[in-house]
Scaffold this motif. Sequence first.
Motif, PDB file in Angstrom:
ATOM      1  N   LEU A  10      -7.808 -34.224  -1.260  1.00  0.00           N
ATOM      2  CA  LEU A  10      -7.887 -32.854  -1.751  1.00  0.00           C
ATOM      3  C   LEU A  10      -6.529 -32.214  -1.572  1.00  0.00           C
ATOM      4  N   CYS A  12      -4.327 -28.378  -2.864  1.00  0.00           N
ATOM      5  CA  CYS A  12      -4.445 -27.106  -3.576  1.00  0.00           C
ATOM      6  C   CYS A  12      -3.075 -26.489  -3.781  1.00  0.00           C
ATOM      7  N   GLN A  14      -1.252 -22.535  -4.850  1.00  0.00           N
ATOM      8  CA  GLN A  14      -1.458 -21.129  -5.158  1.00  0.00           C
ATOM      9  C   GLN A  14      -1.032 -20.876  -6.599  1.00  0.00           C
ATOM     10  N   VAL A  45      -5.940 -22.097  -5.582  1.00  0.00           N
ATOM     11  CA  VAL A  45      -6.465 -21.209  -4.541  1.00  0.00           C
ATOM     12  C   VAL A  45      -6.116 -19.739  -4.808  1.00  0.00           C
ATOM     13  N   HIS A  48      -6.213 -17.323  -1.717  1.00  0.00           N
ATOM     14  CA  HIS A  48      -4.999 -17.289  -0.895  1.00  0.00           C
ATOM     15  C   HIS A  48      -3.970 -16.351  -1.509  1.00  0.00           C
ATOM     16  N   MET A 154      -7.161 -22.091   4.671  1.00  0.00           N
ATOM     17  CA  MET A 154      -6.646 -23.380   4.195  1.00  0.00           C
ATOM     18  C   MET A 154      -7.360 -24.541   4.890  1.00  0.00           C
ATOM     19  N   ASP A 157     -10.612 -24.936   3.236  1.00  0.00           N
ATOM     20  CA  ASP A 157     -10.480 -25.607   1.926  1.00  0.00           C
ATOM     21  C   ASP A 157     -10.584 -27.123   2.094  1.00  0.00           C
ATOM     22  N   ILE A 158      -9.959 -27.599   3.145  1.00  0.00           N
ATOM     23  CA  ILE A 158      -9.865 -29.047   3.353  1.00  0.00           C
ATOM     24  C   ILE A 158     -11.146 -29.605   3.972  1.00  0.00           C
ATOM     25  N   VAL A 166      -4.707 -35.353   2.622  1.00  0.00           N
ATOM     26  CA  VAL A 166      -4.255 -34.135   1.958  1.00  0.00           C
ATOM     27  C   VAL A 166      -2.779 -34.263   1.610  1.00  0.00           C
ATOM     28  N   GLN A 172       3.990 -27.488   4.717  1.00  0.00           N
ATOM     29  CA  GLN A 172       2.595 -27.258   5.073  1.00  0.00           C
ATOM     30  C   GLN A 172       2.149 -28.093   6.276  1.00  0.00           C
ATOM     31  N   HIS A 175       0.415 -26.119   9.081  1.00  0.00           N
ATOM     32  CA  HIS A 175      -0.927 -25.686   8.677  1.00  0.00           C
ATOM     33  C   HIS A 175      -1.920 -26.852   8.758  1.00  0.00           C
TER      34      HIS A 175
END
Length: 354
Positions: A10, A12, A14, A45, A48, A154, A157-158, A166, A172, A175
């Motif tokens: 997965l 994502c 923005q 997303v 976000h 976030m 989301d995962i 990911v 990132q 995060h």
Amino acid sequence: MSEASKPVILTCAQPTGQLTIGNYLGAIKNWATMLDDYECYFGVVDMHAITVKYTPADLRKNTLSCVAQYIACGLDPARSNIFIQSHVTGHTELAWLLSCITPIGDLQRMTQFKEKAAKLGFNVGEGNELKFTHEGARAQASVNSGLLMYPVLMAADILLYNADAVPVGNDQRQHLELCRDLAQRFNHTYSETFTIPEPFIPEAGARIMSLQDPGRKMSKSDGNQSATLFILDEPGQLRKKIMSAVTDSESEIVAREDKPGVSNLLQIYSTMSGRSVAAIEESLKGEGYGTLKKDVADAVVAQLEPVQATYKELIADKAYLESVLKSGAEAAQKRAYKVLGKVYRKAGFVERPR
Ligand code: TRP
């Protein structure tokens, strides 16, 4: 069929305006090679995106544009699930649960939070408290709690998809670390629930740097417009930006640490054309930077022309985009509900009477 046994990836993005060739070459093109080996979820997303000042009409437009750009860049909706975050119930629900096991200090320590807060005129102090950088900031701005909660959303989301891996950029990494911590903490607190997601971070060599300051990553939010190549830039614009790219005072066309500008152009050329850097160096022996730049521009324009043509068709075909988003959201929701149901049970919420 065999779908169930494939690992899940997965990632994502923005929906902030246009994708850069850095996003395309460093990320999306790689994801496109994973479609057959993984069950893929690609999220746009939009929730976000409202953590910073924005215009609703632009958000709506940019979100659809982002979906069309994804598809045009090779994310085949027949082999992946492309969805919009706000279409799937569960992202914010899981974020709430996760927020209840996230210490505030962990969020205040996040590098990106500090950077975003600093832009609003705040510093994070020794004790993680927010301080105004100057008195004037107090009147001008405040840091909304969504900005602080961003990494928790976030993580949700995962984890909502129990993703195995990911793919993200290096920016990132922190995060994703938080996401792994939260998954572990949840599993520890409530019992085994979440898969601990692995980061897929591309090697530094594959990074596309700014054309004007090759020490920095190419970024869509760069103040200097000629530093960044957007995938939807007109061919004339692409050529102009490449021809004015920073090089160095020597004239040799080689990729070398002390020649970051030339190295970056060679990297772009190589990734765009599929030829190795060594082969390109060999074929340009004795030529000048003008020739190099012209060849890079030709390669970039040739690669992006079909992408742009596809994009134009897609963005004009609302019905098709809607059908992609409908099936994407359905597949995503199905998986999300399964995980969320399990999470709610573990958290001690009474099952909803049927
Ligand atoms: N924070 C990511 C970025 O700015 C976007 C993002 C949100 C994301 N949720 C995600 C990326 C989940 C990967 C997985 O690039």
